[in-house]
Design a protein around this motif. Structure first.
Motif, PDB file in Angstrom:
ATOM      1  N   ALA A 135      -5.113  19.474   9.691  1.00  0.00           N
ATOM      2  CA  ALA A 135      -3.778  19.040   7.829  1.00  0.00           C
ATOM      3  C   ALA A 135      -4.446  18.233   7.203  1.00  0.00           C
ATOM      4  O   ALA A 135      -5.410  17.242   6.963  1.00  0.00           O
ATOM      5  N   PRO A 136      -4.393  18.823   6.120  1.00  0.00           N
ATOM      6  CA  PRO A 136      -4.473  18.404   4.963  1.00  0.00           C
ATOM      7  C   PRO A 136      -4.279  16.822   5.154  1.00  0.00           C
ATOM      8  O   PRO A 136      -3.695  16.327   5.360  1.00  0.00           O
ATOM      9  N   THR A 137      -5.160  16.367   3.887  1.00  0.00           N
ATOM     10  CA  THR A 137      -5.320  14.425   4.336  1.00  0.00           C
ATOM     11  C   THR A 137      -4.794  14.018   3.174  1.00  0.00           C
ATOM     12  O   THR A 137      -4.871  15.033   1.939  1.00  0.00           O
ATOM     13  N   ALA A 138      -4.080  12.705   3.100  1.00  0.00           N
ATOM     14  CA  ALA A 138      -3.587  12.247   1.783  1.00  0.00           C
ATOM     15  C   ALA A 138      -4.459  12.013   0.670  1.00  0.00           C
ATOM     16  O   ALA A 138      -5.453  11.562   1.165  1.00  0.00           O
ATOM     17  N   PRO A 139      -3.413  11.906  -0.875  1.00  0.00           N
ATOM     18  CA  PRO A 139      -4.658  12.168  -1.644  1.00  0.00           C
ATOM     19  C   PRO A 139      -4.986   9.872  -1.414  1.00  0.00           C
ATOM     20  O   PRO A 139      -3.926   8.830  -0.766  1.00  0.00           O
ATOM     21  N   LEU A 140      -6.123   9.938  -1.311  1.00  0.00           N
ATOM     22  CA  LEU A 140      -6.953   8.496  -1.796  1.00  0.00           C
ATOM     23  C   LEU A 140      -6.087   7.696  -2.677  1.00  0.00           C
ATOM     24  O   LEU A 140      -5.709   6.307  -2.009  1.00  0.00           O
ATOM     25  N   ARG A 141      -5.709   7.931  -3.717  1.00  0.00           N
ATOM     26  CA  ARG A 141      -5.377   7.011  -5.062  1.00  0.00           C
ATOM     27  C   ARG A 141      -4.327   8.089  -5.512  1.00  0.00           C
ATOM     28  O   ARG A 141      -4.186   9.116  -6.756  1.00  0.00           O
ATOM     29  N   PRO A 142      -2.786   8.511  -4.599  1.00  0.00           N
ATOM     30  CA  PRO A 142      -2.020   9.316  -5.777  1.00  0.00           C
ATOM     31  C   PRO A 142      -1.123   8.195  -6.424  1.00  0.00           C
ATOM     32  O   PRO A 142      -1.915   7.380  -7.341  1.00  0.00           O
ATOM     33  N   HIS A 143      -1.006   9.928  -7.462  1.00  0.00           N
ATOM     34  CA  HIS A 143      -0.571   9.074  -8.631  1.00  0.00           C
ATOM     35  C   HIS A 143       0.726   8.375  -9.538  1.00  0.00           C
ATOM     36  O   HIS A 143       1.798   8.039  -8.016  1.00  0.00           O
ATOM     37  N   ALA A 144       0.706   7.629  -9.901  1.00  0.00           N
ATOM     38  CA  ALA A 144       1.700   6.083 -10.003  1.00  0.00           C
ATOM     39  C   ALA A 144       3.451   7.482  -9.859  1.00  0.00           C
ATOM     40  O   ALA A 144       4.085   6.438  -9.010  1.00  0.00           O
ATOM     41  N   GLU A 145       3.578   8.437 -10.980  1.00  0.00           N
ATOM     42  CA  GLU A 145       4.549   8.455 -10.238  1.00  0.00           C
ATOM     43  C   GLU A 145       5.041   9.433  -9.064  1.00  0.00           C
ATOM     44  O   GLU A 145       5.648   9.773  -8.497  1.00  0.00           O
ATOM     45  N   GLN A 146       3.345   9.693  -8.565  1.00  0.00           N
ATOM     46  CA  GLN A 146       3.549  10.166  -6.993  1.00  0.00           C
ATOM     47  C   GLN A 146       3.884   8.474  -5.866  1.00  0.00           C
ATOM     48  O   GLN A 146       4.907   8.960  -4.549  1.00  0.00           O
ATOM     49  N   ASN A 147       3.192   7.821  -6.254  1.00  0.00           N
ATOM     50  CA  ASN A 147       3.592   6.782  -5.321  1.00  0.00           C
ATOM     51  C   ASN A 147       4.680   6.205  -5.492  1.00  0.00           C
ATOM     52  O   ASN A 147       5.444   5.765  -3.747  1.00  0.00           O
ATOM     53  N   TYR A 148       5.043   5.935  -6.939  1.00  0.00           N
ATOM     54  CA  TYR A 148       6.483   5.876  -6.841  1.00  0.00           C
ATOM     55  C   TYR A 148       7.565   6.414  -7.180  1.00  0.00           C
ATOM     56  O   TYR A 148       8.169   6.051  -7.961  1.00  0.00           O
ATOM     57  N   ALA A 149       7.495   7.289  -6.281  1.00  0.00           N
ATOM     58  CA  ALA A 149       7.944   8.732  -6.799  1.00  0.00           C
ATOM     59  C   ALA A 149      10.083   8.320  -6.185  1.00  0.00           C
ATOM     60  O   ALA A 149      11.102   8.519  -7.188  1.00  0.00           O
ATOM     61  N   ASP A 150       9.859   7.195  -5.176  1.00  0.00           N
ATOM     62  CA  ASP A 150      11.456   7.081  -4.894  1.00  0.00           C
ATOM     63  C   ASP A 150      11.970   6.201  -6.021  1.00  0.00           C
ATOM     64  O   ASP A 150      13.382   5.737  -5.706  1.00  0.00           O
ATOM     65  N   GLU A 151      11.334   4.867  -6.625  1.00  0.00           N
ATOM     66  CA  GLU A 151      11.638   3.678  -7.134  1.00  0.00           C
ATOM     67  C   GLU A 151      12.537   4.652  -8.900  1.00  0.00           C
ATOM     68  O   GLU A 151      13.111   3.846  -9.020  1.00  0.00           O
TER      69      GLU A 151
ATOM     70  N   LEU B  97      -6.102   2.965   1.168  1.00  0.00           N
ATOM     71  CA  LEU B  97      -7.384   2.981   2.419  1.00  0.00           C
ATOM     72  C   LEU B  97      -7.365   2.758   3.907  1.00  0.00           C
ATOM     73  O   LEU B  97      -8.038   2.908   4.505  1.00  0.00           O
ATOM     74  N   GLU B  98      -6.009   2.425   3.949  1.00  0.00           N
ATOM     75  CA  GLU B  98      -5.694   2.155   5.869  1.00  0.00           C
ATOM     76  C   GLU B  98      -6.079   0.985   6.316  1.00  0.00           C
ATOM     77  O   GLU B  98      -7.100   1.039   7.217  1.00  0.00           O
ATOM     78  N   LEU B  99      -6.830   0.403   5.319  1.00  0.00           N
ATOM     79  CA  LEU B  99      -8.151  -1.431   6.219  1.00  0.00           C
ATOM     80  C   LEU B  99      -6.581  -1.830   6.836  1.00  0.00           C
ATOM     81  O   LEU B  99      -5.546  -2.093   6.950  1.00  0.00           O
ATOM     82  N   PRO B 100      -6.311  -2.402   7.779  1.00  0.00           N
ATOM     83  CA  PRO B 100      -5.725  -3.427   8.428  1.00  0.00           C
ATOM     84  C   PRO B 100      -5.392  -4.099   8.502  1.00  0.00           C
ATOM     85  O   PRO B 100      -6.428  -4.833   7.325  1.00  0.00           O
ATOM     86  N   GLU B 101      -3.918  -4.925   7.532  1.00  0.00           N
ATOM     87  CA  GLU B 101      -4.114  -6.214   6.938  1.00  0.00           C
ATOM     88  C   GLU B 101      -4.923  -7.313   7.555  1.00  0.00           C
ATOM     89  O   GLU B 101      -4.708  -6.983   9.126  1.00  0.00           O
ATOM     90  N   VAL B 102      -4.729  -8.141   6.760  1.00  0.00           N
ATOM     91  CA  VAL B 102      -5.627  -9.038   7.239  1.00  0.00           C
ATOM     92  C   VAL B 102      -5.223 -10.287   6.865  1.00  0.00           C
ATOM     93  O   VAL B 102      -4.893 -10.759   5.716  1.00  0.00           O
ATOM     94  N   PRO B 103      -4.572 -11.463   8.074  1.00  0.00           N
ATOM     95  CA  PRO B 103      -3.756 -12.307   7.800  1.00  0.00           C
ATOM     96  C   PRO B 103      -4.754 -13.402   7.180  1.00  0.00           C
ATOM     97  O   PRO B 103      -5.989 -13.863   7.164  1.00  0.00           O
ATOM     98  N   ALA B 104      -3.802 -14.193   6.276  1.00  0.00           N
ATOM     99  CA  ALA B 104      -3.936 -15.747   6.273  1.00  0.00           C
ATOM    100  C   ALA B 104      -5.768 -15.523   4.943  1.00  0.00           C
ATOM    101  O   ALA B 104      -6.630 -16.480   5.709  1.00  0.00           O
TER     102      ALA B 104
END
Length: 365
Positions: free
Chosen positions: A5-21, A250-257
């Motif tokens: 399956a195709p992977t998602a873009p590493l850095r979507p354009h702003a109009e893609q990333n915030y399309a819902d808004e 980048l699908e990095l785990p969230e880093v608390p604290a």
């Protein structure tokens, strides 16, 4: 042969990333829109600064700073004057440029990246030389620049790092901005800009003297200066939001604290950048680098990756020490002296910073 399956873009354009808004704003937006605009100036400003719509939709802030700066930028683009975003590195010039284009035109991809090697074809047009040799000059053989495409379609073009472009190439914009026309003498025609066309340029004010804008070109722009974050809290907020966005992409785990280390990085950068400690009691030497907010974002993001993959999942001084050292010590001799002196006279004496001091000392050896 198996397919994946195709992977998602590493850095979507702003109009893609915030399309819902953007879609929610378009639905709620009942104010007048300039010709060619997807949203009204009010809605564009709300998209940039964030807020909550009447239907409960939360619009995330894209720019943390003075509202008036954004309003002036948006108002400029509603006129026939081009917009120049000017500021030191890390003041979100490119970020704001992209989001303005996404909100106004629905497309932030018509981009000219300025470098010392940028040719006039990047602003005007080029040629498909195989077709040019076979057929001679024709519209089919022409390769339009992002600026020409924006003119023909009534959209926004972005020119990044304008002052890094050679002066004679910069001046190709004068006719475009003054006459709203791009002549094509090889074909005996011209491209006239449609309503909605404009240009957003960015420039680093540390680059003065590289390729200064001619007075004729500068007059075609309305210049908006983007200031550095005014307070520690404002800069921490900017870095936290941008790092969260990058971490998700980048699908990095969230880093608390991680807030303790982010605040320390911001404090160090601001003190070295300003030449004085946060309490105003002691002067410190400044290194040769810019120590911008963008560099702080990079330090934190790299630290997150180290903490997630090689640590215990919590951002600690050892995760950010190498990144801070690399950002501060650009010149191993002079900057090394500045950094060591700052560590010994400021960081070492600061309550609660001993772990940070030891990590930075170990990295600098």
């Amino acid at each position: 042969m198996s397919s994946s399956a195709p992977t998602a873009p590493l850095r979507p354009h702003a109009e893609q990333n915030y399309a819902d808004e953007l879609a929610a704003l378009a639905t709620a937006d009942d104010r007048p829109r300039p010709p060619g605009w997807r949203l009204s100036p009010w809605a564009v400003t709300r998209y940039i600064l964030g807020g909550t719509l009447d239907d409960g939709t939360v619009i995330s802030p894209k720019y943390i700073g003075a509202r008036r700066v954004v309003e002036v930028a948006v108002a400029t683009l509603a006129t026939d004057r081009a917009l120049l975003l000017l500021g030191v590195p890390g003041t979100a010039k490119t970020w704001l440029s992209e989001h303005l284009a996404a909100a106004i035109a629905g497309d932030s991809t018509l981009l000219v990246q300025g470098t010392a090697g940028t040719a006039e074809e990047a602003i005007r047009y080029g040629w498909n030389y195989a077709r040019l040799l076979a057929e001679g000059p024709s519209e089919a053989a022409m390769v339009p620049s992002p600026v020409m495409t924006a003119m023909a379609e009534g959209r926004l073009a972005r020119v990044e790092e304008l002052t890094r472009i050679p002066s004679d190439v910069q001046d190709a914009l004068i006719t475009v901005l003054s006459e709203k026309t791009l002549p094509v003498p090889e074909l005996g025609t011209e491209v006239q800009a449609r309503r909605g066309f404009n240009i957003i340029a960015t420039a680093n004010d540390r680059d003065r003297g590289v390729n200064d804008l001619s007075s004729a070109l500068r007059r075609r722009f309305n210049t908006v200066v983007l200031p550095v974050p005014r307070t520690v809290e404002e800069e921490v907020d900017i870095i936290t939001r941008r790092v969260a966005d990058l971490g998700r992409s980048l699908e990095l785990p969230e880093v608390p604290a991680g807030m303790t280390e982010i605040r320390r990085i911001v404090t160090v950068f601001r003190e070295l950048r300003g030449g004085v400690t946060e309490d105003g009691q002691s002067k410190v030497k400044s290194p040769s680098g810019t120590l911008s907010t963008a560099e702080a974002i990079s330090v934190v993001t790299n630290g997150m990756a180290l903490a997630a993959h090689f640590g215990d999942g919590t951002l600690r001084p050892a995760d950010v020490a190498a990144g801070i050292h690399g950002a501060v010590v650009q010149d191993p001799v002079s900057d090394g002296v500045v950094w060591r002196e700052y560590l010994e006279t400021v960081v070492r004496e600061r309550d609660g910073w001993q772990d940070f001091y030891r990590a930075c000392r170990e990295t600098g050896r």
